[in-house]
Design a protein around this motif. Structure first.
Motif, PDB file in Angstrom:
ATOM      1  N   UNK A  13      55.392  26.517  67.095  1.00 46.21           N
ATOM      2  CA  UNK A  13      56.436  27.532  66.894  1.00 46.21           C
ATOM      3  C   UNK A  13      57.455  27.563  68.032  1.00 46.21           C
ATOM      4  N   UNK A  14      57.036  27.626  69.311  1.00 42.38           N
ATOM      5  CA  UNK A  14      58.063  27.640  70.370  1.00 42.38           C
ATOM      6  C   UNK A  14      58.847  26.337  70.475  1.00 42.38           C
ATOM      7  N   UNK A  15      58.209  25.212  70.146  1.00 45.11           N
ATOM      8  CA  UNK A  15      58.936  23.940  70.170  1.00 45.11           C
ATOM      9  C   UNK A  15      60.027  23.935  69.100  1.00 45.11           C
ATOM     10  N   UNK A  16      59.699  24.404  67.913  1.00 44.49           N
ATOM     11  CA  UNK A  16      60.697  24.440  66.844  1.00 44.49           C
ATOM     12  C   UNK A  16      61.778  25.475  67.135  1.00 44.49           C
ATOM     13  N   UNK A  17      61.407  26.570  67.793  1.00 43.48           N
ATOM     14  CA  UNK A  17      62.425  27.549  68.189  1.00 43.48           C
ATOM     15  C   UNK A  17      63.413  26.928  69.163  1.00 43.48           C
ATOM     16  N   UNK A  18      62.907  26.093  70.069  1.00 51.12           N
ATOM     17  CA  UNK A  18      63.799  25.393  70.983  1.00 51.12           C
ATOM     18  C   UNK A  18      64.694  24.402  70.272  1.00 51.12           C
ATOM     19  N   UNK A  19      64.133  23.667  69.317  1.00 52.41           N
ATOM     20  CA  UNK A  19      64.938  22.746  68.516  1.00 52.41           C
ATOM     21  C   UNK A  19      66.024  23.500  67.771  1.00 52.41           C
ATOM     22  N   UNK A  20      65.679  24.626  67.173  1.00 47.75           N
ATOM     23  CA  UNK A  20      66.639  25.430  66.423  1.00 47.75           C
ATOM     24  C   UNK A  20      67.774  25.902  67.327  1.00 47.75           C
ATOM     25  N   UNK A  21      67.422  26.345  68.537  1.00 46.21           N
ATOM     26  CA  UNK A  21      68.436  26.820  69.477  1.00 46.21           C
ATOM     27  C   UNK A  21      69.335  25.680  69.938  1.00 46.21           C
ATOM     28  N   UNK A  22      68.754  24.518  70.180  1.00 48.80           N
ATOM     29  CA  UNK A  22      69.552  23.348  70.567  1.00 48.80           C
ATOM     30  C   UNK A  22      70.584  23.023  69.497  1.00 48.80           C
ATOM     31  N   UNK A  23      70.128  22.972  68.245  1.00 49.12           N
ATOM     32  CA  UNK A  23      71.039  22.638  67.150  1.00 49.12           C
ATOM     33  C   UNK A  23      72.098  23.717  66.958  1.00 49.12           C
ATOM     34  N   UNK A  24      71.707  24.970  67.132  1.00 52.68           N
ATOM     35  CA  UNK A  24      72.670  26.060  67.027  1.00 52.68           C
ATOM     36  C   UNK A  24      73.709  25.964  68.133  1.00 52.68           C
ATOM     37  N   UNK A  25      73.254  25.577  69.346  1.00 49.41           N
ATOM     38  CA  UNK A  25      74.185  25.402  70.451  1.00 49.41           C
ATOM     39  C   UNK A  25      75.171  24.279  70.202  1.00 49.41           C
ATOM     40  N   UNK A  26      74.697  23.171  69.638  1.00 50.55           N
ATOM     41  CA  UNK A  26      75.601  22.083  69.276  1.00 50.55           C
ATOM     42  C   UNK A  26      76.630  22.543  68.254  1.00 50.55           C
ATOM     43  N   UNK A  27      76.146  23.243  67.233  1.00 52.06           N
ATOM     44  CA  UNK A  27      77.039  23.727  66.168  1.00 52.06           C
ATOM     45  C   UNK A  27      78.117  24.645  66.741  1.00 52.06           C
ATOM     46  N   UNK A  28      77.685  25.567  67.559  1.00 48.08           N
ATOM     47  CA  UNK A  28      78.636  26.517  68.145  1.00 48.08           C
ATOM     48  C   UNK A  28      79.588  25.822  69.122  1.00 48.08           C
ATOM     49  N   UNK A  29      79.035  24.955  69.977  1.00 45.59           N
ATOM     50  CA  UNK A  29      79.848  24.325  71.006  1.00 45.59           C
ATOM     51  C   UNK A  29      80.852  23.312  70.474  1.00 45.59           C
ATOM     52  N   UNK A  30      80.521  22.647  69.394  1.00 43.50           N
ATOM     53  CA  UNK A  30      81.436  21.655  68.830  1.00 43.50           C
ATOM     54  C   UNK A  30      82.614  22.289  68.113  1.00 43.50           C
TER      55      UNK A  30
END
Length: 394
Positions: free
Chosen positions: A269-286
């Protein structure tokens, strides 16, 4: 002199940048690719639970997510920790690639990661990475630059073509690989296996409690919440670097800790939460560049369909990949679903592969950068003519 955005980002993130000379990016070509490798063997049946498969509940029992999963359609859902990916999927900006695998069937981390990143048909068949070879082909036609994120360049970007490297400080969890290796070592030990799993779960709970009570969400080492926030900042900062003039159009980064031999729900669960946050950060930052970007999330192999005796899963075969981006074409899953009935399992234990990972990579390179089938079959992925070209994703 006014500092560049790169300098500002670096100062605010506590990172060290080691860029090779980056050629200028042609303004007319903004297409980008990010490859995320989830190391350790991510369980695809937890990443994207096939809740509509009639055999899923019986196989997974307590691992099932029927009541909490984030539903996508009548067959598939996403793990509850993947809320941002779910929102993207519901808007047509993320798709599942279930039952995907490399040509390797040995279930060894080292061999499977070699095949995943080298793009070869056999283990240790080539010393360079397929993404590096693709960069070499593209650079011969027009300026292009690549970036690896992490303390060491992953094999997928190693080779003769120049690639920059970025070490982002605390945001990349350099300690995550040790528990992965220890779990692999002790997975069959009836005493040490469960003891290690219990210790890791206790540590995760302690970190989460510290984060809830005292830790600032952006402080390094500040618990589960801090890890998620660090992952989000990693995605945002990577995106910022990609948006700069002359910045990298091709990026590869890795996340560790997906080898879940014991106590899988608490560890995953925490690993996938980190993956989700990473992808959300890419989406927002791009920002507006998101529409020209494809993000591919892969792992070296999946895990067993059945739960083992220590509440985990062991090394398997097919897993699930994710493809995300603002320019994805609509549709359901990418590829075919083999089902989970006993007769359909690979060697009576694993999700059976129905799609060669190289077919997915070929399709992304063809759609994003216009690479031809002949080049993909020979130069980028040697001896891969048998792996079909999966185009039409973007």
């Amino acid at each position: 002199m006014t500092p560049s955005r790169r300098t500002v980002l670096a100062a605010g993130f506590g990172l060290s940048l080691h860029f090779a000379a980056l050629p200028a990016l042609a303004a007319a070509d903004r297409r980008k690719l990010v490859m995320v490798i989830c190391r350790g063997g991510l369980d695809g049946l937890s990443l994207a639970p096939p809740v509509g498969d009639p055999d899923y509940a019986a196989l997974r029992g307590a691992f099932g997510f029927e009541s909490t999963a984030l539903k996508l359609d009548d067959r598939f859902a996403l793990h509850p920790a993947l809320a941002s990916v779910h929102a993207l999927a519901r808007s047509g900006q993320a798709r599942l690639v279930p039952a995907v695998a490399t040509p390797d069937r040995a279930r060894s981390h080292f061999e499977a990661q070699d095949v995943l990143e080298s793009g070869g048909a056999v283990v240790y068949g080539t010393v360079s990475g397929w993404l590096n070879r693709a960069v070499g082909v593209l650079a011969a036609r027009a300026p292009v630059s690549a970036l690896s994120v992490g303390p060491t360049a992953p094999l997928v970007l190693r080779g003769p073509a120049p690639a920059a490297s970025w070490t982002p400080g605390f945001a990349v969890d350099s300690t995550a690989r040790l528990p992965t290796l220890l779990q692999d070592l002790y997975k069959d030990d009836p005493l040490l296996g469960p003891a290690l799993a219990q210790g890791l779960a206790t540590e995760d709970m302690a970190r989460a409690a510290m984060a809830d009570e005292a830790m600032a969400p952006t402080s390094p080492g500040g618990g589960a919440k801090a890890g998620v926030e660090s992952a989000r900042r990693l995605g945002q900062t990577t995106a910022g670097l990609m948006r700069e003039a002359g910045g990298p159009r091709i990026v590869a980064l890795s996340l560790d800790g997906f080898d879940t031999h014991a106590n899988q729900p608490a560890q995953l669960a925490p690993r996938l939460a980190g993956l989700d946050a990473l992808l959300d950060g890419l989406h927002e930052g791009l920002a507006e560049d998101w529409r020209d970007t494809v993000v591919v999330v892969v792992t070296e192999f999946g895990r067993t369909a059945r739960i083992n005796g220590t509440g985990g899963t062991d090394h398997g075969t097919a897993s699930t990949a994710l493809v995300l981006g603002g320019g994805l074409k609509g549709g359901g899953i990418i590829g075919d679903w083999p089902g989970l009935r006993t007769a359909a399992l690979f060697e009576n234990r694993d999700l059976a592969p129905t799609l060669d990972m190289r077919s997915l990579f070929k399709g992304v390179l063809a759609d994003q950068f216009g690479l031809e089938r002949a080049v993909l079959d020979t130069t980028v992925f040697p001896d891969s003519a048998g792996a079909r070209l999966l185009t039409g994703l973007t």
